[in-house]
Design an enzyme around this catalytic site. Structure first.
Site, mmCIF file in Angstrom:
data_model
loop_
_atom_site.group_PDB
_atom_site.id
_atom_site.type_symbol
_atom_site.label_atom_id
_atom_site.label_comp_id
_atom_site.label_asym_id
_atom_site.label_seq_id
_atom_site.Cartn_x
_atom_site.Cartn_y
_atom_site.Cartn_z
ATOM 1 C CB THR A 9 -13.657 -2.065 -6.127
ATOM 2 O OG1 THR A 9 -12.284 -2.115 -6.507
ATOM 3 C CG2 THR A 9 -13.772 -2.261 -4.629
ATOM 4 C CE LYS A 56 -4.463 0.760 -0.129
ATOM 5 N NZ LYS A 56 -5.394 -0.041 -0.931
ATOM 6 C CG ASN A 101 -14.648 3.465 -9.060
ATOM 7 O OD1 ASN A 101 -15.396 3.411 -10.034
ATOM 8 N ND2 ASN A 101 -13.681 2.593 -8.855
ATOM 9 C CB SER A 152 -5.327 -5.022 -10.055
ATOM 10 O OG SER A 152 -5.764 -3.684 -9.975
#
Length: 476
Positions: A198, A110, A237, A367
Site C-alpha cells: 500500500t 470490509k 505501515n 492481495s
C-alpha cells in the site's frame, strides 16, 4: 488521530455516496442501476462473548459485502474502538470502486471489530480473531470464492494467520483454503511485497502525479519528485513505506504527523532515525533534528510543503482546516481523509487531490496476486526463473563472442538474473499504478466537465461495474 477532532455527525458512507452521485452526472446509466451499485448488498452485524479472567465481555463486530458484481468480495478487517457500521459500509463501498479502478476482479467488502488492541493480551486477541472467523464461517461470509479478508488498521500478518488456520480447521480437505484471506505471513503462503504494497503504491501514485508537466505547470511546480517537500501523516505501515519509497525516488520528507504530535524541518527529516527515536521514547516528539514540533498533530498538516499525504484515518482534512493547508497536492494514503466540502474547496483553489480509492490501491492489488498464488499453489517465478537466467546467459555469451566484449561477473549477474517473486510482484504493482493513474487522468481530460481526478475515478468505476452487471444479465 489525536489533534484533529472526529466530528460526531460525520457520515462516511453518505460522503462516499455523494462522490458517486457527483460522478453519476457524467454517465448515462439507469438510475436504478446506479442505486444498486451504491447500495451495500449484505451487512452482517453481530456480537459474541469472550472470557476475560472470571468475567465475560461482549465484542461487537461487522462484515459488509458491498457489491457482488464480481466475486469474491475483498476487504480488510479493522480493529479499532472507533469502528462503527457506517465506517465499515463506507470502506466496503470504497473497496468496490477501488478494485474496479485498478482492474482487480473483486467486489468490495470490509470488516470491523470494535476493540482497542492495546487493552488485550495476545491470547485474548487470538481468541477474538478466531471467534470472529467462526462467526463469518457460520454465515458463509468468508471463503476463497465468497469473501476474502485482509489486514487493515489494527491488524496484520499475525491476525491473518489466525484467520487462515481457523478457516482450514473448519473446512478440512478444502484445497484452496489458504485463499480465504490475504496478507498472511510468507511461511503461510503469503506473497512477498504484500506488507509494504500500500505504501509503495502511494509512492508510485505520487510519482505519476508529478510526472505530468502540464499539471505541474499550473501549480508552479517542476516535474519529478526531486526537491519536492512532503509531509506525511501517519507513521504506520502505509505512511512509513510511502515515505521510504518517496525518499528513494528523490523526494524530501519535511514533516511527520502522528497521534502524539508532529515534527517539521524544511530541510528534511531522517525517517529511520525518527522511527528509532520513537521506538526508544514512545513518541516522535523530542527528535533532535526537528526544527518545529507540535503537540497538536493537526498543526503539522498545515506547514509549508508541496505534497501532503494523509495516511492515517478518515476525516482528517475538513472544512475547518482546509484553508490552512499549504500543500498544492494531496495524495490520499488513507481511506476518506478528506471530506467532500474540504476536497471541493481545495480543488476550487487550484490544488490536485489524488483520490484514496486509487492512491492506496496497492494493498488490494498485491492481495490479488497473493490470492492468485494461493489458488495456483505455486510461487511466482518458480517455474521460469532459472530458465530466464540460462536464456539470458546464452544471449550474453553470444554477444561477447560476436563483439569481443567482456563483461565483469557482477555485470553478467545483473543482466542474466531471473525475476524473483518480489520483483514480479513489484513490477505488477508498478504497472497497475502507472496504467490506472493515466487512465483516470485521461477520463478527466477527455471530458472537460469532469472537475477532478476523484470524480474521474468514480466515473471509470461506475462504467466498469455497470458493464459487469449488464454483461452478467443481472440488469437489462
Amino acid at each position: 488521530m489525536a489533534g484533529i477532532n472526529q466530528q460526531q455527525d460525520f457520515h462516511f458512507f453518505d460522503d462516499v455516496c455523494r462522490f458517486v452521485d457527483k460522478a453519476a452526472q457524467f454517465t448515462d446509466h439507469d438510475k436504478g442501476l446506479l442505486s444498486q451499485i451504491k447500495a451495500c448488498n449484505s451487512v452482517y452485524r453481530f456480537q459474541f462473548p469472550i472470557r476475560r479472567g472470571n468475567s465475560f465481555e461482549i465484542i461487537h463486530a461487522w462484515r459488509v459485502e458491498h457489491s457482488h458484481h464480481m466475486m469474491p468480495t475483498k476487504g480488510g478487517i479493522r480493529y479499532s474502538d472507533m469502528v462503527n457500521e457506517d465506517e465499515v459500509m463506507a470502506l466496503a463501498a470504497l473497496m468496490t470502486y477501488k478494485c474496479a479502478i485498478v482492474n482487480v476482479p473483486f467486489g468490495g467488502g470490509k470488516g470491523g471489530i470494535k476493540i482497542n488492541t492495546k487493552n488485550y493480551t495476545t491470547a485474548e486477541l487470538e481468541n477474538i480473531t478466531r471467534r470472529y472467523t467462526v462467526e463469518l464461517i457460520k454465515k458463509n461470509f468468508i471463503g476463497p470464492g465468497i469473501d476474502v479478508p485482509a489486514p487493515d488498521y489494527g491488524s496484520g500478518e499475525r491476525e491473518m494467520a489466525w484467520i487462515a488456520d481457523t478457516y482450514m480447521m473448519m473446512n478440512p480437505g478444502s484445497l484452496d483454503a489458504l485463499g480465504c484471506v490475504t496478507g498472511k505471513p510468507i511461511a503461510l503462503h503469503g506473497v512477498h511485497g504484500r506488507k509494504e504494497a500500500t505504501g509503495r503504491g502511494v509512492a508510485f501514485a505520487t510519482r505519476e502525479c508529478v510526472s505530468i508537466a502540464e499539471d505541474m505547470k499550473k501549480l508552479g511546480l517542476s516535474t519529478g519528485l526531486e526537491d519536492k517537500k512532503i509531509i506525511v501523516q501517519g507513521l504506520g505501515n502505509v505512511g512509513y513505506n510511502a515515505a521510504k519509497y518517496l525518499i528513494e525516488f528523490g523526494a524530501t520528507i519535511v514533516g511527520i504527523c502522528e497521534y502524539e504530535g508532529a515534527i517539521y524541518n524544511e530541510n528534511g527529516l531522517d525517517l529511520d532515525e525518527i522511527v528509532s527515536h520513537r521506538k526508544s521514547t514512545g513518541s516522535i516528539l523530542g527528535y533532535s533534528k526537528a526544527k518545529k514540533e507540535f503537540r497538536n498533530s493537526g498543526e503539522g498538516l498545515e506547514q509549508e510543503c508541496d505534497i501532503l499525504i494523509p495516511a492515517a484515518l478518515e476525516n482528517q482534512i475538513t472544512s475547518d482546516n482546509i484553508s490552512r493547508i499549504k500543500a498544492k497536492i494531496i495524495i490520499e494514503g488513507a481511506n476518506g481523509p478528506t471530506t467532500p466540502d474540504a476536497a471541493a474547496a481545495f480543488i476550487e483553489a487550484g490544488g490536485i487531490i489524488v483520490p484514496d480509492m486509487y492512491a492506496n490501491a496497492g494493498g488490494v492489488t498485491v492481495s490479488y496476486f497473493e490470492w492468485l498464488k494461493n489458488l495456483s499453489h505455486v510461487s511466482f517465478g518458480r517455474m521460469d526463473r532459472r530458465y530466464a537466467e540460462n536464456a539470458n546467459k546464452n544471449i550474453l555469451n553470444t554477444i561477447e563472442s560476436a563483439t569481443g566484449l567482456s563483461l565483469s561477473a557482477a555485470q553478467r549477474a545483473i543482466i542474466a538474473k531471473g525475476a524473483s517473486e518480489l520483483e514480479l510482484v513489484n513490477s505488477g504493482l508498478e504497472d497497475t499504478m502507472v496504467h490506472s493513474y493515466h487512465e483516470i487522468r485521461e477520463k478527466m481530460v477527455s471530458n472537460n466537465k469532469i472537475p477532478d481526478l476523484r470524480t474521474a475515478a468514480f466515473v471509470l468505476a461506475l462504467d466498469k461495474i455497470a458493464t459487469s452487471y449488464i454483461n452478467m444479465g443481472i440488469w437489462p
